[in-house]
Design a protein around this motif. Structure first.
Motif, PDB file in Angstrom:
ATOM      1  N   LYS A 290       0.827  -1.199   0.000  1.00 26.34           N
ATOM      2  CA  LYS A 290       0.000   0.000   0.000  1.00 26.34           C
ATOM      3  C   LYS A 290       0.866   1.255   0.000  1.00 26.34           C
ATOM      4  O   LYS A 290       1.782   1.404   0.810  1.00 26.34           O
ATOM      5  CB  LYS A 290      -0.923   0.004   1.223  1.00 26.34           C
ATOM      6  CG  LYS A 290      -1.910   1.156   1.263  1.00 26.34           C
ATOM      7  CD  LYS A 290      -2.761   1.079   2.518  1.00 26.34           C
ATOM      8  CE  LYS A 290      -3.703   2.274   2.634  1.00 26.34           C
ATOM      9  NZ  LYS A 290      -4.469   2.237   3.900  1.00 26.34           N
TER      10      LYS A 290
ATOM     11  N   GLU B  73      -0.455   7.819   1.615  1.00 28.63           N
ATOM     12  CA  GLU B  73      -1.201   8.926   1.031  1.00 28.63           C
ATOM     13  C   GLU B  73      -0.337  10.184   1.005  1.00 28.63           C
ATOM     14  O   GLU B  73       0.550  10.377   1.849  1.00 28.63           O
ATOM     15  CB  GLU B  73      -2.482   9.181   1.833  1.00 28.63           C
ATOM     16  CG  GLU B  73      -3.473   8.025   1.758  1.00 28.63           C
ATOM     17  CD  GLU B  73      -4.790   8.346   2.446  1.00 28.63           C
ATOM     18  OE1 GLU B  73      -5.034   9.545   2.704  1.00 28.63           O
ATOM     19  OE2 GLU B  73      -5.550   7.412   2.716  1.00 28.63           O
TER      20      GLU B  73
ATOM     21  N   PHE C  65      -0.256   8.113  -9.128  1.00 30.90           N
ATOM     22  CA  PHE C  65      -0.281   6.664  -8.978  1.00 30.90           C
ATOM     23  C   PHE C  65      -0.831   5.949 -10.211  1.00 30.90           C
ATOM     24  O   PHE C  65      -0.383   4.860 -10.568  1.00 30.90           O
ATOM     25  CB  PHE C  65      -1.111   6.279  -7.755  1.00 30.90           C
ATOM     26  CG  PHE C  65      -0.535   6.751  -6.458  1.00 30.90           C
ATOM     27  CD1 PHE C  65       0.636   6.198  -5.968  1.00 30.90           C
ATOM     28  CD2 PHE C  65      -1.152   7.752  -5.731  1.00 30.90           C
ATOM     29  CE1 PHE C  65       1.177   6.627  -4.768  1.00 30.90           C
ATOM     30  CE2 PHE C  65      -0.628   8.194  -4.524  1.00 30.90           C
ATOM     31  CZ  PHE C  65       0.552   7.633  -4.035  1.00 30.90           C
ATOM     32  N   GLU C  66      -1.792   6.583 -10.862  1.00 26.69           N
ATOM     33  CA  GLU C  66      -2.476   5.908 -11.965  1.00 26.69           C
ATOM     34  C   GLU C  66      -1.580   5.680 -13.179  1.00 26.69           C
ATOM     35  O   GLU C  66      -1.916   4.876 -14.062  1.00 26.69           O
ATOM     36  CB  GLU C  66      -3.716   6.695 -12.389  1.00 26.69           C
ATOM     37  CG  GLU C  66      -3.468   8.136 -12.809  1.00 26.69           C
ATOM     38  CD  GLU C  66      -3.382   9.103 -11.634  1.00 26.69           C
ATOM     39  OE1 GLU C  66      -3.104  10.283 -11.866  1.00 26.69           O
ATOM     40  OE2 GLU C  66      -3.595   8.658 -10.494  1.00 26.69           O
TER      41      GLU C  66
ATOM     42  N   VAL D 157       0.361  -0.708 -10.796  1.00 29.88           N
ATOM     43  CA  VAL D 157      -0.363  -0.118  -9.659  1.00 29.88           C
ATOM     44  C   VAL D 157      -1.850  -0.388  -9.846  1.00 29.88           C
ATOM     45  O   VAL D 157      -2.391  -0.234 -10.942  1.00 29.88           O
ATOM     46  CB  VAL D 157      -0.097   1.399  -9.551  1.00 29.88           C
ATOM     47  CG1 VAL D 157      -1.081   2.051  -8.585  1.00 29.88           C
ATOM     48  CG2 VAL D 157       1.322   1.648  -9.081  1.00 29.88           C
TER      49      VAL D 157
ATOM     50  N   LYS E 174      -5.875   0.081  -7.933  1.00 26.30           N
ATOM     51  CA  LYS E 174      -6.642   0.870  -6.987  1.00 26.30           C
ATOM     52  C   LYS E 174      -7.708  -0.012  -6.349  1.00 26.30           C
ATOM     53  O   LYS E 174      -8.502  -0.650  -7.039  1.00 26.30           O
ATOM     54  CB  LYS E 174      -7.282   2.069  -7.688  1.00 26.30           C
ATOM     55  CG  LYS E 174      -7.926   3.080  -6.750  1.00 26.30           C
ATOM     56  CD  LYS E 174      -8.432   4.294  -7.536  1.00 26.30           C
ATOM     57  CE  LYS E 174      -9.017   5.357  -6.617  1.00 26.30           C
ATOM     58  NZ  LYS E 174      -9.503   6.531  -7.371  1.00 26.30           N
TER      59      LYS E 174
ATOM     60  N   GLY F 254     -10.371   2.935  -3.138  1.00 24.20           N
ATOM     61  CA  GLY F 254      -9.866   4.302  -3.107  1.00 24.20           C
ATOM     62  C   GLY F 254      -8.403   4.433  -2.718  1.00 24.20           C
ATOM     63  O   GLY F 254      -7.878   5.542  -2.670  1.00 24.20           O
ATOM     64  N   LYS F 255      -7.732   3.319  -2.456  1.00 21.55           N
ATOM     65  CA  LYS F 255      -6.320   3.333  -2.075  1.00 21.55           C
ATOM     66  C   LYS F 255      -5.495   2.717  -3.199  1.00 21.55           C
ATOM     67  O   LYS F 255      -5.974   1.868  -3.945  1.00 21.55           O
ATOM     68  CB  LYS F 255      -6.082   2.543  -0.779  1.00 21.55           C
ATOM     69  CG  LYS F 255      -6.989   2.951   0.373  1.00 21.55           C
ATOM     70  CD  LYS F 255      -6.750   4.384   0.814  1.00 21.55           C
ATOM     71  CE  LYS F 255      -7.639   4.748   2.014  1.00 21.55           C
ATOM     72  NZ  LYS F 255      -7.458   6.162   2.424  1.00 21.55           N
ATOM     73  N   TYR F 256      -4.229   3.149  -3.287  1.00 17.10           N
ATOM     74  CA  TYR F 256      -3.360   2.657  -4.344  1.00 17.10           C
ATOM     75  C   TYR F 256      -2.369   1.641  -3.791  1.00 17.10           C
ATOM     76  O   TYR F 256      -1.792   1.825  -2.714  1.00 17.10           O
ATOM     77  CB  TYR F 256      -2.607   3.817  -4.992  1.00 17.10           C
ATOM     78  CG  TYR F 256      -3.498   4.701  -5.827  1.00 17.10           C
ATOM     79  CD1 TYR F 256      -3.791   4.381  -7.150  1.00 17.10           C
ATOM     80  CD2 TYR F 256      -4.057   5.856  -5.280  1.00 17.10           C
ATOM     81  CE1 TYR F 256      -4.612   5.194  -7.914  1.00 17.10           C
ATOM     82  CE2 TYR F 256      -4.881   6.672  -6.033  1.00 17.10           C
ATOM     83  CZ  TYR F 256      -5.155   6.335  -7.355  1.00 17.10           C
ATOM     84  OH  TYR F 256      -5.981   7.134  -8.102  1.00 17.10           O
TER      85      TYR F 256
END
Length: 430
Positions: free
Chosen positions: A274, A277, A321-322, A327, A329, A332-334
């Motif tokens: 993870k 943020e 991140f995208e 990676v 998702k 809502g977390k990457y």
């Protein structure tokens, strides 16, 4: 069952100036070449199965470059398995930048050239295959690297372990060197392509008639030449590199263990880590203020460099991140998908870690793999198959070191990695 081993190296030095890699405060193009960068390839074959080890004189390799190289090799030899191909970087900070997909300045032309050179190195290594005797050894190396966040460390009698294979055939030796250390003898003021201290190693090996060697970096996240280098210069890179090579060559052959194996076993671990943020502006300002206060209170130039590097990390733009390869998702977390290849040959294991792990983490991994698979030793190949970033142990997050500030993952990431490696083989992949 005897082993068949082949080796080759091919120059990958850019044929034109590129931005130098490794330092946030260096944005200039390379001026020239001090010593050439290489792709080195070692192939070990047993009973028709192969393991391929590729070492690139680069800062790092991302998943895109790794997959391109693996695809290219499998197109040549369909019997190869992706899990038995290690693509690693030596982590020199004096090579070209622009190698990571979706980062500014990504140079697809040079990336494709590296893939082409790796294909050539593989083909040449295949042509070089010969029946070989393989021996395992290690040496306690002094005067080269230490934990870089220990300003009051007593250097006397401190050492870092170097593990190696000595491959003997037809009167010549091939060396595989597995030593953890940041290639940062040369600093951000250098604008010449170089292998750094591997340059000095190569000079000594060549002087001794050893023209074939492969350097695989290890668990070097907190290991550097910081407390031993006298200056950042090519003379110093040569001095330290020669010292490392001489200590390895000083190992008595009678102390080596011959490696016997009937097959090659390849596996792969995979887990999700993870991402932390992004800091809010207030959180970032608080950390910057704390580091600036710390900067005023130290007179140690090494600590000053560490703090200044941490400040530069905090000034980096937030991650997108995208656009990062592998990676995903979730809620809502990457999360970063991490793949870790493992190969076992006889009583030795080889594991590729796509992260900058600490020396202590490497020891923990060795203990887990040795016990789990019943091997005598596990080689840790760092900067292998990806470039996920720093992974400090959980306890290190109590202090604001450069590695902790630069770590992109949650503080329990080392725990997650060790748990995954410890799982029974019938556990699910993620």
């Amino acid at each position: 069952m005897y082993m068949i081993v082949g080796y080759s190296k091919v120059i990958i030095t850019p044929n034109k100036p590129m931005t130098m890699s490794g330092y946030d405060n260096r944005h200039k193009m390379a001026k020239d070449v001090h010593d050439d960068l290489y792709a080195r390839c070692l192939i070990i074959k047993i009973n028709g199965d192969s393991v391929v080890m590729i070492s690139l004189d680069l800062l790092g390799v991302d998943e895109t470059l790794t997959n391109k190289i693996k695809d290219a090799l499998i197109n040549i030899d369909e019997k190869l398995t992706r899990k038995a191909i290690f693509v690693c970087a030596t982590h020199t900070h004096s090579g070209p930048s622009n190698l990571f997909l979706n980062r500014d300045g990504y140079n697809i032309e040079y990336v494709d050239d590296i893939v082409s050179k790796c294909k050539l190195a593989f083909l040449d290594a295949e042509d070089d295959l010969k029946k070989s005797a393989v021996f395992f050894g290690y040496r306690n190396i002094t005067g080269i690297g230490l934990k870089r966040n220990s300003p009051n460390i007593e250097k006397k009698n401190k050492y870092i372990k170097c593990y190696f294979l000595k491959i003997k055939r037809n009167g010549e030796d091939i060396l595989l060197i597995n030593f953890p250390c940041h290639m940062t003898v040369l600093d951000e003021n250098n604008l010449y392509y170089s292998k750094d201290l591997i340059y000095g190693m190569e000079l000594t090996f060549n002087d001794k008639g050893i023209n074939k060697f492969l350097f695989m970096n290890g668990a070097a996240g907190d290991i550097s030449t910081r407390y031993y280098k006298k200056e950042s210069s090519f003379d110093e890179a040569e001095r330290l590199g020669r010292s490392l090579a001489e200590q390895i060559l000083d190992t008595d052959d009678e102390g080596l263990s011959e490696v016997y194996a009937e097959d090659i076993v390849a596996e792969e671990f995979a887990l999700l880590l993870k991402y932390r943020e992004a800091l809010t502006e207030d959180e970032k300002k608080a950390r910057v203020d704390a580091l600036n206060k710390k900067l005023l209170l130290t007179d140690d130039y090494r600590q000053k460099r560490d703090i200044e590097s941490s400040l530069m990390v905090l000034n980096r733009p937030n991650k997108k991140f995208e656009v990062i390869p592998d990676v995903i998702k979730l809620n809502g977390k990457y999360f970063k998908k991490i793949k870790i290849p493992l190969v076992i040959i006889g009583k030795l294991a080889y594991i590729g870690i796509p992260l900058e792990i600490y020396y202590s983490t490497g020891i923990k991994i060795q203990n887990i793999i040795n016990k789990k698979f019943g091997v005598n030793h596990t080689f840790i190949f760092g900067y292998c198959g990806g470039y996920g970033g720093y992974m400090p142990p959980t306890k290190e997050f109590n202090q604001m070191t450069y590695e902790v500030v630069a770590c992109p993952f949650e503080r329990d990431s080392e725990d997650k990695l060790l748990e995954k490696l410890s799982e029974d083989r019938n556990e699910k992949m993620y």
